[in-house]
Design a protein around this motif. Structure first.
Motif, mmCIF file in Angstrom:
data_model
loop_
_atom_site.group_PDB
_atom_site.id
_atom_site.type_symbol
_atom_site.label_atom_id
_atom_site.label_comp_id
_atom_site.label_asym_id
_atom_site.label_seq_id
_atom_site.Cartn_x
_atom_site.Cartn_y
_atom_site.Cartn_z
ATOM 1 N N UNK A 162 -38.439 7.050 -13.243
ATOM 2 C CA UNK A 162 -38.322 8.089 -14.263
ATOM 3 C C UNK A 162 -36.960 8.027 -14.945
ATOM 4 N N UNK A 163 -35.929 7.733 -14.167
ATOM 5 C CA UNK A 163 -34.576 7.622 -14.732
ATOM 6 C C UNK A 163 -34.512 6.477 -15.742
ATOM 7 N N UNK A 164 -35.061 5.330 -15.376
ATOM 8 C CA UNK A 164 -34.990 4.174 -16.274
ATOM 9 C C UNK A 164 -35.955 4.312 -17.447
ATOM 10 N N UNK A 165 -37.009 5.090 -17.282
ATOM 11 C CA UNK A 165 -37.891 5.355 -18.415
ATOM 12 C C UNK A 165 -37.136 6.124 -19.499
ATOM 13 N N UNK A 166 -36.281 7.061 -19.106
ATOM 14 C CA UNK A 166 -35.485 7.803 -20.092
ATOM 15 C C UNK A 166 -34.597 6.852 -20.889
ATOM 16 N N UNK A 167 -34.030 5.852 -20.223
ATOM 17 C CA UNK A 167 -33.190 4.890 -20.932
ATOM 18 C C UNK A 167 -34.029 3.996 -21.837
#
Length: 674
Positions: A287-292
């Protein structure tokens, strides 16, 4: 289906496409007829009192009024006959509609007297050539309105003829069954599509690989419908029928699972799903890397998500033109660094955390950002997905080409457009990574992207892995036609791919589109409904879903739909289908645009909305909203015509799904503790 033959050539319309246009025009003509009849009743007595009699006075006006009234009546009868004849038979039952062509030809010929009468009306009402004035305001307004609407209707008729005109329509379909004729026709169609692209997207020709992309996409479009006689409305009707067919097949699969008492394939237990995976494979990091990944879309995505307040959200992150540093880490952005502002706003990072950002967008060249993620001690390369026409041409340059990287089999093939995009990106990325790891030597390397960006990120990772053996890839909604099967298996140790629901792009490849074409032809031949009924049903399905009664009543012989679904057989079609359908599927490998089958990379987590059963539909419960499983690339080889196939691909919906899973997991954990 097949295409309509008229005036000695083939058109991009079928004889059963005229039901709705005829009814629509009939209603307009009925209104015109009533208004003209009222005007005739008022004006005919007046025309005998005009200042001038003969062709410059009353006779001219009477001829116009009576001629228009008679022509409207004839056209109404003709349109009613066209609608009635066009509605006959199924899509493939051309003999039932044999009167459509002569009726349509008659209507085309009646355009000439219609133009002549409209010229007369224009001369009377607008040119002041005819010495017969109309004092009745209502009659004057009606005649002027009818003249104007007639010119608009004639313009729309010409535009419609232009839209359904086939430049290669003089080619006889029967002549295309010979291999030399097929190849010659394929080259002609490819050239035609290439010229259309050069004209319609002329600004892309300046790109280094613009013409090559035009040629590749033109060849793909030509190959997809080679040796078929489908028109656009046939494809739409076929997709509606496929929706019914696929729902019927899904119902049968569920019934078999219930009879066999099989365990559910999907589960809502997140801990169980990730119990045997490496620690780095988890939804929180994903989820964190999806935001990026979403942040890489820049300012267009901010304005898309916040139509009215987007500019205000970007304003505080913008850089004044005069304040822009000379040694900027940002390249190919505009003077106010709007893309860079969008990245900062969506990622919630400061400018110091963004090591490099390239927003150069060309054919086969994608924007990307290099970010120092201090929370997770990693250097993150976020590749942007499709958002421009240039990206679409990169997507549809979908042929396969040889792809070389250490550790991969020698015969590895990859998506050509993405492979070229990865090669271009590597030339700019390598110096940036060298500088980044000099500054943060103990950090890990992570690549991430959504859609097209996910595919390019995987290919870039394969090239970088010998130098950075511990790199990881978080890919979201990765396209299906990316890489060979053995190479896809090789990526499972360092690539996590996440897809949601009925995502179209995760099933989109040359292979799946060609299978869809064959299934469309199969399904069209299997239905017993006329096309107009299928189109009406399609609107109903979009609003209310497919009713259970249509799962069986749509087909001539429902039991034959299950016959031989394999695409590697020489006998794909049910009995009694046309020569055309048999020709399409006779030799499946000979008709392939790409000889290599390409698959989705990485270990694939597929998330779907949990189907609520029984009392759950009426009572709100605390059961999880989504369920998931580990899937294999073969599960995404067939296109599914579903209501959410486009929505499930959008990055905000992928983010919302994963965020909901994390929130419900936390809520469930708190409930257990309490």
């Amino acid at each position: 289906m097949p295409a309509l033959r008229l005036l000695g050539r083939k058109w991009l319309a079928a004889s059963d496409d005229l039901v709705f246009p005829s009814i629509f025009e009939l209603l307009f003509r009925f209104v015109w007829l009533v208004l003209i009849a009222l005007v005739v009743e008022v004006l005919i007595p007046i025309t005998w009192k005009c200042q001038t009699e003969g062709w410059h006075g009353g006779a001219f006006v009477r001829l116009y009024l009576c001629g228009t009234l008679a022509l409207q009546a004839v056209l109404m009868l003709l349109l009613a006959a066209l609608a009635q004849q066009s509605a006959k038979g199924t899509i493939t039952d051309v003999d039932a509609r044999k009167m459509v062509a002569p009726l349509l030809l008659l209507k085309v010929l009646l355009v000439l007297p219609e133009i002549a009468l409209n010229v007369m009306g224009t001369m009377w009402m607008f040119c002041e050539v005819i010495e017969c004035s109309v004092n009745d305001k209502f009659s004057s307004i009606v005649i002027q309105s009818i003249v104007l609407f007639n010119w608009v209707q004639l313009a729309l008729t010409v535009f419609g003829l232009f839209m359904v005109f086939d430049p290669l329509g003089s080619v006889n379909y029967d002549d295309m069954q010979d291999t030399p004729n097929q190849a010659r026709h394929h080259r002609k169609v490819t050239g035609l599509w290439s010229r259309r692209f050069r004209w319609a997207f002329c600004w892309l020709k300046r790109d280094e690989h613009g013409k090559e992309a035009f040629q590749q996409v033109a060849a793909l479009l030509s190959a997809l419908f080679r040796s078929t006689d489908l028109v656009p409305s046939d494809v739409v009707a076929g997709c509606v029928l496929l929706r019914v067919r696929q729902k019927r097949e899904t119902r049968e699969m569920r019934r078999i699972q219930m009879l066999n008492d099989e365990e559910p394939i999907y589960t809502t237990d997140v801990n169980k799903v990730f119990s045997e995976t490496p620690p780095w494979m988890n939804l929180e990091d994903a989820l964190h890397y999806l935001r990026l990944s979403i942040a890489a879309y820049g300012w267009p995505y901010v304005l898309y998500r916040h139509c009215f307040t987007g500019f205000c959200k970007l304003a505080k992150h913008l850089t004044c033109c005069c304040c822009r540093p000379k040694n900027s880490i940002v390249t190919d952005d505009n003077c106010c660094l709007c893309h860079f502002a969008g990245v900062k706003y969506m990622s919630k990072l400061s400018a110091d955390d963004i090591i490099f950002a390239s927003f150069n967008n060309r054919v086969f060249e994608l924007p990307f950002c290099v970010i120092a993620d201090h929370d997770r001690e990693s250097i993150v390369v976020a590749v942007r997905g499709s958002i421009s026409l240039r990206d679409i041409f990169t997507d549809f340059t979908a042929g396969s080409e040889k792809f070389e990287a250490d550790g991969l089999p020698e015969d590895t093939a990859a998506h050509k457009g993405m492979s070229m995009g990865a090669a271009k990106m590597l030339r700019r990325l390598m110096p940036v990574l060298d500088r980044a790891f000099q500054q943060f030597p103990h950090y890990d390397l992570v690549l991430t992207g959504h859609s097209l960006g996910a595919g390019v990120a995987v290919l870039v990772a394969l090239k970088l892995r010998p130098r950075y053996p511990h790199l990881k890839v978080f890919a979201f909604s990765t396209p299906a036609g990316l890489i060979s099967r053995e190479a896809a298996r090789f990526t499972e140790s360092f690539v996590l791919t996440i897809g949601v629901g009925d995502d179209l792009v995760m099933r989109l490849s040359v292979h799946s589109i060609e299978n869809l074409r064959t299934k469309v032809i199969q399904t069209i031949h299997a239905t017993k409904l006329p096309k107009y009924r299928i189109m009406l049903n399609g609107f109903g399905y979009a609003l209310f879903g497919v009713p259970a009664r249509d799962l069986e009543s749509t087909w001539r012989r429902p039991e034959e739909l299950e016959a031989n679904n394999s695409d590697d057989s020489d006998a794909l079609l049910v009995q009694g289908v046309s020569t055309e359908a048999a020709l399409v599927s006779r030799n499946v490998f000979a008709r392939r645009f790409s000889t290599a089958r390409l698959f989705t990379a990485g270990r694939i987590l597929h998330i779907v909305r949990r189907k609520r059963m029984g009392i759950e539909k009426k009572v709100r419960t605390q059961e999880p909203t989504y369920e998931m499983r580990w899937a294999c690339p073969e599960d995404f080889m067939e296109l599914q015509v579903m209501p959410r196939m486009l929505l499930d691909h959008l990055p905000e919906n992928v983010h919302r799904t994963m965020q909901t899973i994390m929130d419900e997991k936390h809520t469930y954990r708190v409930t257990q503790v309490v």
